[in-house]
Design an enzyme around this catalytic site. Structure first.
Site, PDB file in Angstrom:
ATOM      1  N   ARG A  96       0.853  -1.194   0.000  1.00 13.75           N
ATOM      2  CA  ARG A  96       0.000   0.000   0.000  1.00 13.75           C
ATOM      3  C   ARG A  96       0.885   1.239   0.000  1.00 13.75           C
ATOM      4  O   ARG A  96       1.640   1.453   0.952  1.00 13.75           O
ATOM      5  CB  ARG A  96      -0.891   0.008   1.242  1.00 13.75           C
ATOM      6  N   HIS A 141       1.720  -2.158   5.611  1.00 10.02           N
ATOM      7  CA  HIS A 141       1.513  -2.499   4.202  1.00 10.02           C
ATOM      8  C   HIS A 141       2.499  -1.752   3.299  1.00 10.02           C
ATOM      9  O   HIS A 141       2.898  -2.268   2.248  1.00 10.02           O
ATOM     10  CB  HIS A 141       0.089  -2.139   3.778  1.00 10.02           C
ATOM     11  N   ASP A 148      -3.540  -8.427   3.441  1.00  7.93           N
ATOM     12  CA  ASP A 148      -4.893  -8.688   3.933  1.00  7.93           C
ATOM     13  C   ASP A 148      -5.490  -9.767   3.040  1.00  7.93           C
ATOM     14  O   ASP A 148      -5.482  -9.630   1.810  1.00  7.93           O
ATOM     15  CB  ASP A 148      -5.766  -7.430   3.850  1.00  7.93           C
ATOM     16  N   GLU A 230      -7.467  -7.756  13.664  1.00  9.34           N
ATOM     17  CA  GLU A 230      -8.045  -7.981  12.341  1.00  9.34           C
ATOM     18  C   GLU A 230      -7.729  -9.401  11.874  1.00  9.34           C
ATOM     19  O   GLU A 230      -6.557  -9.730  11.638  1.00  9.34           O
ATOM     20  CB  GLU A 230      -7.476  -6.966  11.337  1.00  9.34           C
ATOM     21  N   HIS A 233      -5.366  -9.732   8.587  1.00 10.30           N
ATOM     22  CA  HIS A 233      -4.126  -8.952   8.465  1.00 10.30           C
ATOM     23  C   HIS A 233      -2.913  -9.757   8.932  1.00 10.30           C
ATOM     24  O   HIS A 233      -2.841 -10.158  10.097  1.00 10.30           O
ATOM     25  CB  HIS A 233      -4.295  -7.683   9.316  1.00 10.30           C
TER      26      HIS A 233
END
Length: 257
Positions: A96, A141, A148, A230, A233
């Site tokens: 990301r 990320h 994810d 999460e 993740h």
């Protein structure tokens, strides 16, 4: 003179404390997951409108999963263990860029924009998303070894299509009511900003808990660690860029350093 010295000292301290700028070029160690293991499914949510913001996120020029080669190879190992059991991995987000992280921060600062609240954060205040650990100003990320993902039972069913403006259902609603993305039931949808998304939340029981543990066991065996808030993740243990954050766009070819 004393005031000037103090002021200069404060400026110097702030420069030392400030995070290093994100790196704008991809090193040769980054790869496209599809080239490493084409059997892993993709549903890159930030390259489309079905995400907690409700639009394509800055920096996602194409729906690709870019990762460090070590992380991609580790995912291939997990996939090889899961496929004989009748499952495939499906990735939602991989590398990301920092510009996307900044886009999230700008969105979080706009209290008026709650168009996707009903699905992704119905019971959580938008103003607390950073404090609650769902968003961060620096994301793992962006280091290229965090992913994810979820599990899909084989043979994979067709991917339902999200239509912007369609009625939204809370991400923690029962499996048959919330948005169906062809994955198995993990107790919540992806990017569900809710305590129920915590991997070992005691309220998630039975088959839903077993599904989360199936994913966790496969990923742990392949060398990843889960972020406990999460279920989707995971970060590669011993990731190669532990303190480097990148900002090249998600696209092919990768910008060379």
């Amino acid at each position: 003179m004393v005031r000037r010295i103090v002021a200069l000292s404060l400026i110097f301290t702030s420069l030392i404390a400030a995070p290093a700028p994100a790196v704008a070029a991809a090193p040769a160690t980054f790869v496209d997951l599809a080239a490493v293991d084409p059997t892993i499914l993709h549903d890159i949510r930030y390259a489309q409108a079905h995400n907690f913001v409700g639009r394509r996120i800055r920096g996602y020029l194409e729906p690709r999963c870019l990762l460090t080669r070590r992380a991609a190879s580790a995912l291939k190992t997990a996939q090889a263990a899961l496929r004989p059991r009748g499952y495939t991995l499906k990735v939602y987000d991989c590398y990301r860029p920092q510009r996307a992280v900044n886009d999230f921060a700008a969105w979080a600062g706009n209290a008026a924009d709650n168009r996707m609240k009903r699905e992704f954060y119905p019971r959580v205040a938008k103003s607390t998303l950073f404090a609650d650990g769902y968003l961060a100003h620096r994301s793992g990320h962006s280091r290229g070894s965090t992913v994810d993902l979820t599990l899909v039972r084989l043979p994979a069913a067709a991917e339902p299509r999200y239509v912007p403006g369609q009625p939204l259902v809370p991400c923690y609603a029962p499996y048959g009511r919330r948005f169906r993305d062809n994955s198995i039931d993990m107790g919540t949808g992806y990017d569900c900003f809710d305590p129920l998304a915590a991997t070992l939340d005691p309220r998630v029981t039975g088959a839903r808990r077993a599904n989360r543990l199936l994913l966790r066991d496969a990923m742990t065996a392949a060398g990843f660690s889960n972020y406990s808030h999460e279920w989707w993740h995971y970060t590669l243990d011993g990731e190669p860029y532990r303190s480097t954050y990148f900002d090249f766009p998600v696209a092919r070819p990768l910008p060379a350093g």
